[in-house]
Design a protein around this motif. Structure first.
Motif, short mmCIF file in Angstrom:
data_model
loop_
_atom_site.label_atom_id
_atom_site.label_comp_id
_atom_site.label_asym_id
_atom_site.label_seq_id
_atom_site.Cartn_x
_atom_site.Cartn_y
_atom_site.Cartn_z
N PRO A 104 71.40 -64.50 61.63
CA PRO A 104 72.51 -65.34 62.08
C PRO A 104 72.83 -65.02 63.54
CG PRO A 104 73.04 -64.28 59.99
CD PRO A 104 71.77 -63.68 60.47
N SER A 105 73.21 -66.02 64.29
CA SER A 105 73.46 -65.83 65.73
C SER A 105 74.49 -64.75 66.00
CB SER A 105 73.91 -67.15 66.36
OG SER A 105 72.88 -68.09 66.31
N ALA A 106 75.48 -64.62 65.15
CA ALA A 106 76.52 -63.62 65.34
C ALA A 106 75.98 -62.20 65.21
CB ALA A 106 77.65 -63.85 64.34
N SER A 107 74.92 -62.00 64.48
CA SER A 107 74.38 -60.66 64.24
C SER A 107 73.18 -60.33 65.12
CB SER A 107 73.94 -60.53 62.77
OG SER A 107 75.01 -60.79 61.92
N LEU A 108 72.83 -61.19 66.07
CA LEU A 108 71.61 -61.01 66.86
C LEU A 108 71.60 -59.69 67.62
CD1 LEU A 108 68.96 -62.25 67.87
CD2 LEU A 108 70.26 -63.27 69.73
N SER A 109 72.65 -59.39 68.34
CA SER A 109 72.65 -58.17 69.16
C SER A 109 72.64 -56.91 68.28
CB SER A 109 73.85 -58.15 70.10
OG SER A 109 75.05 -58.14 69.35
N LEU A 146 66.33 -52.35 65.88
CA LEU A 146 64.95 -52.80 65.65
C LEU A 146 63.96 -51.66 65.44
CD1 LEU A 146 64.15 -55.68 65.31
CD2 LEU A 146 63.44 -55.75 67.68
N PRO A 147 64.08 -50.52 66.15
CA PRO A 147 63.16 -49.42 65.87
C PRO A 147 63.22 -48.93 64.42
CG PRO A 147 64.20 -49.08 67.97
CD PRO A 147 64.89 -50.25 67.34
N ARG A 148 64.40 -48.94 63.82
CA ARG A 148 64.52 -48.55 62.41
C ARG A 148 63.81 -49.55 61.49
NH1 ARG A 148 68.10 -44.52 60.98
NH2 ARG A 148 69.47 -43.85 62.65
N VAL A 149 63.90 -50.82 61.84
CA VAL A 149 63.23 -51.87 61.05
C VAL A 149 61.72 -51.66 61.11
CG1 VAL A 149 62.79 -54.34 60.91
CG2 VAL A 149 65.11 -53.52 61.34
N MET A 179 59.63 -56.00 51.53
CA MET A 179 59.92 -55.67 52.93
C MET A 179 61.27 -56.22 53.35
SD MET A 179 56.25 -55.98 54.89
CE MET A 179 55.71 -57.53 54.18
N LEU A 180 61.59 -57.45 52.94
CA LEU A 180 62.87 -58.04 53.29
C LEU A 180 64.02 -57.21 52.72
CD1 LEU A 180 64.60 -60.29 54.51
CD2 LEU A 180 64.25 -61.58 52.39
N ARG A 181 63.89 -56.78 51.49
CA ARG A 181 64.96 -55.97 50.88
C ARG A 181 65.15 -54.67 51.65
NH1 ARG A 181 69.56 -55.76 49.73
NH2 ARG A 181 70.21 -54.10 48.37
N ARG A 182 64.08 -54.02 52.05
CA ARG A 182 64.19 -52.78 52.82
C ARG A 182 64.83 -53.03 54.19
NH1 ARG A 182 60.62 -51.87 49.02
NH2 ARG A 182 60.00 -49.79 48.41
N ILE A 183 64.47 -54.13 54.81
CA ILE A 183 65.07 -54.48 56.11
C ILE A 183 66.57 -54.74 55.96
CG2 ILE A 183 65.12 -56.27 57.90
CD1 ILE A 183 62.07 -56.55 57.46
N GLN A 184 66.94 -55.43 54.89
CA GLN A 184 68.36 -55.71 54.67
C GLN A 184 69.16 -54.44 54.40
OE1 GLN A 184 68.00 -58.63 51.54
NE2 GLN A 184 68.18 -60.35 52.99
N ILE A 185 68.54 -53.46 53.79
CA ILE A 185 69.22 -52.18 53.56
C ILE A 185 69.44 -51.46 54.89
CG2 ILE A 185 68.93 -49.86 52.57
CD1 ILE A 185 67.59 -51.26 50.16
N VAL A 186 68.43 -51.48 55.75
CA VAL A 186 68.52 -50.80 57.05
C VAL A 186 69.52 -51.49 57.97
CG1 VAL A 186 67.23 -50.31 59.17
CG2 VAL A 186 66.23 -49.80 56.96
N THR A 187 69.49 -52.82 58.02
CA THR A 187 70.34 -53.56 58.96
C THR A 187 71.74 -53.79 58.43
OG1 THR A 187 69.55 -55.69 58.11
CG2 THR A 187 68.40 -54.75 60.02
N GLY A 188 71.92 -53.72 57.15
CA GLY A 188 73.22 -54.02 56.57
C GLY A 188 73.20 -55.41 55.95
N GLU A 189 73.99 -55.57 54.94
CA GLU A 189 74.01 -56.83 54.18
C GLU A 189 74.49 -57.99 55.04
OE1 GLU A 189 72.63 -58.35 50.87
OE2 GLU A 189 72.79 -56.19 51.10
#
Length: 160
Positions: free
Chosen positions: A93-98, A104-107, A136-146
């Motif tokens: 989402p545009s609001a979460s881009l930054s 990104l290194p954690r991802v 992979m998507l589930r792991r990324i969502q855990i790292v970045t936050g819901e």
């Protein structure tokens, strides 16, 4: 005898014409019915069914895509010195881009760790790609936050 042969030919001629007459009448009836259906607008009325919404539709979600750097992952000792070349993008989402760009290194780390641990036989199976993508998507969502990453788009998935 001549009159008997003449009457036999006349009977055969009438019986040979009967299917032809029926065929012509049925063709005319079909043509008339088709003309009526088209002129009444019951079929082929020129109205097209709505096609998918155009890209300029304002109801499309406000998302951005974050490209991940291409990764080259070695697949372990049982893989006969094989490597996996992997490239992907994250739908954000545009609001979460930054916020997503900051971590990104954690991802990349979580993707590299996961792909290194996957069995080589699983990676070679073409039907498993959707399952790998979901994992992979589930792991990324855990790292970045819901709610910060909506989807993972796999751009390149090549075994060397």
């Amino acid at each position: 005898m001549a009159s008997a042969e003449a009457s036999a030919d006349a009977v055969d001629g009438k019986s040979a014409r009967w299917p032809l007459i029926v065929g012509v009448l049925l063709a005319l009836a079909g043509a008339a019915g088709g003309f009526y259906l088209v002129s009444a607008g019951l079929i082929l009325n020129g109205e097209s069914k709505p096609v998918a919404k155009a890209a300029s539709d304002p109801s499309l979600p406000d998302v951005r895509f974050v490209a991940l750097d291409p990764m080259l992952i070695s697949l372990g000792p049982k893989s006969n010195n094989r490597h996996l070349r992997f490239t992907a993008q994250l739908e954000v989402p545009s609001a979460s881009l930054s916020e997503v760009q900051k971590i990104l290194p954690r991802v990349v780390d979580v993707l590299n760790s996961y792909l290194r641990a996957v069995e080589t036989g699983d990676i070679e199976n073409p039907a498993i790609l959707s399952k790998l993508r979901a994992q992979m998507l589930r792991r990324i969502q855990i790292v970045t936050g819901e709610g910060r990453v909506r989807d993972l788009l796999i751009m390149e998935f090549v075994l060397n």
